[in-house]
Design a protein around this motif. Structure first.
Motif, PDB file in Angstrom:
ATOM      1  N   GLY A   1      37.300  42.932  32.651  1.00  0.00           N
ATOM      2  CA  GLY A   1      35.997  42.604  31.900  1.00  0.00           C
ATOM      3  C   GLY A   1      35.128  41.832  33.049  1.00  0.00           C
ATOM      4  O   GLY A   1      33.991  42.038  33.203  1.00  0.00           O
TER       5      GLY A   1
ATOM      6  N   LEU B   1      43.307  42.415  31.295  1.00  0.00           N
ATOM      7  CA  LEU B   1      41.870  42.881  30.270  1.00  0.00           C
ATOM      8  C   LEU B   1      40.638  41.904  30.997  1.00  0.00           C
ATOM      9  O   LEU B   1      39.464  42.204  31.211  1.00  0.00           O
ATOM     10  CB  LEU B   1      42.009  42.785  28.800  1.00  0.00           C
TER      11      LEU B   1
ATOM     12  N   ASN C   1      39.937  46.861  22.834  1.00  0.00           N
ATOM     13  CA  ASN C   1      40.572  45.646  23.419  1.00  0.00           C
ATOM     14  C   ASN C   1      39.805  44.641  24.103  1.00  0.00           C
ATOM     15  O   ASN C   1      39.692  43.456  23.761  1.00  0.00           O
ATOM     16  CB  ASN C   1      41.627  46.023  24.536  1.00  0.00           C
ATOM     17  N   VAL C   2      38.869  45.081  24.615  1.00  0.00           N
ATOM     18  CA  VAL C   2      37.834  44.070  25.664  1.00  0.00           C
ATOM     19  C   VAL C   2      36.511  44.695  25.514  1.00  0.00           C
ATOM     20  O   VAL C   2      36.269  46.018  25.891  1.00  0.00           O
ATOM     21  CB  VAL C   2      38.273  43.894  26.924  1.00  0.00           C
TER      22      VAL C   2
ATOM     23  N   SER D   1      32.182  43.944  27.677  1.00  0.00           N
ATOM     24  CA  SER D   1      31.631  43.073  28.411  1.00  0.00           C
ATOM     25  C   SER D   1      30.368  43.436  28.534  1.00  0.00           C
ATOM     26  O   SER D   1      29.998  44.627  28.256  1.00  0.00           O
ATOM     27  CB  SER D   1      32.371  43.209  30.027  1.00  0.00           C
TER      28      SER D   1
ATOM     29  N   LEU E   1      37.459  39.695  23.600  1.00  0.00           N
ATOM     30  CA  LEU E   1      38.827  40.178  23.657  1.00  0.00           C
ATOM     31  C   LEU E   1      39.132  39.985  22.200  1.00  0.00           C
ATOM     32  O   LEU E   1      38.988  39.183  21.485  1.00  0.00           O
ATOM     33  CB  LEU E   1      39.757  39.374  24.277  1.00  0.00           C
TER      34      LEU E   1
ATOM     35  N   ILE F   1      32.306  38.324  27.737  1.00  0.00           N
ATOM     36  CA  ILE F   1      33.490  39.189  27.659  1.00  0.00           C
ATOM     37  C   ILE F   1      34.060  38.637  26.191  1.00  0.00           C
ATOM     38  O   ILE F   1      34.034  37.530  25.615  1.00  0.00           O
ATOM     39  CB  ILE F   1      34.460  38.879  28.752  1.00  0.00           C
TER      40      ILE F   1
ATOM     41  N   CYS G   1      44.970  43.557  21.632  1.00  0.00           N
ATOM     42  CA  CYS G   1      45.794  43.031  22.825  1.00  0.00           C
ATOM     43  C   CYS G   1      47.233  43.235  22.677  1.00  0.00           C
ATOM     44  O   CYS G   1      47.857  43.651  23.471  1.00  0.00           O
ATOM     45  CB  CYS G   1      45.027  42.050  23.324  1.00  0.00           C
TER      46      CYS G   1
END
Length: 163
Positions: A128, A124, A64-65, A67, A101, A99, A106
């Motif tokens: 992040g 999210l 999903n994320v 960083s 996404l 970051i 998501c």
């Protein structure tokens, strides 16, 4: 403060620039940090984030994320607070990092959790930004601190506890 590159068209209809800006600013304000820090955000898709996840984390799957902190601000003790970010040049805002996404992940997660997409993506982005600031969830003490901060920040933004 948030420089956004929208790489996947699906993000266009969801107001991600405003959402990310609000989430990032509120995260910094909650922590008592200057809100003029800079963050780069890539709004992409599962295919691209899977490549990034493989390249940087050796995990062959979408997530999903992701960083990438600009510097190591990690706390010295588990459950401790990280160091404050410092600008590279006097009078300039601090660059916190990047970051990314993934839209499909998501959207799938929001639907599975029966949460509004906006609430999930805001969570999210907060998550992040906390990573960029040196927070982590590797050990239990750190995870509890990070989750508590996320719940507090999301509450201030009008979103329910995601946990």
């Amino acid at each position: 403060m948030v420089d956004i590159v929208i790489e996947a068209e699906a993000w266009e209809a969801h107001g991600v620039p405003e959402l990310a800006e609000r989430a990032a600013r509120n995260t910094l304000a909650h922590l008592g940090l200057p809100e003029d820090a800079e963050i780069a955000l890539l709004a992409t898709d599962d295919a691209r984030i899977a490549v990034l996840n493989a390249d940087f984390r050796a995990k062959e799957a979408a997530t999903n994320v992701l960083s990438w902190p600009a510097g190591d601000l990690s706390a010295e003790e588990p459950g401790g607070f990280p160091a404050h970010p410092v600008a590279d040049f006097p009078g300039e805002p601090a660059f916190l990092g990047d970051i990314a996404l993934a839209f499909e992940t998501c959207a799938r997660e929001a639907e599975a959790a029966q949460r509004p997409f906006e609430a999930h993506v805001t969570h999210l982005v907060v998550h992040g930004v906390l990573h960029l600031l040196g927070y982590d969830h590797i050990c239990d003490k750190d995870a509890l601190l990070m989750e508590r901060l996320e719940v507090e920040i999301l509450g201030e933004l009008g979103f329910p506890d995601p946990y």
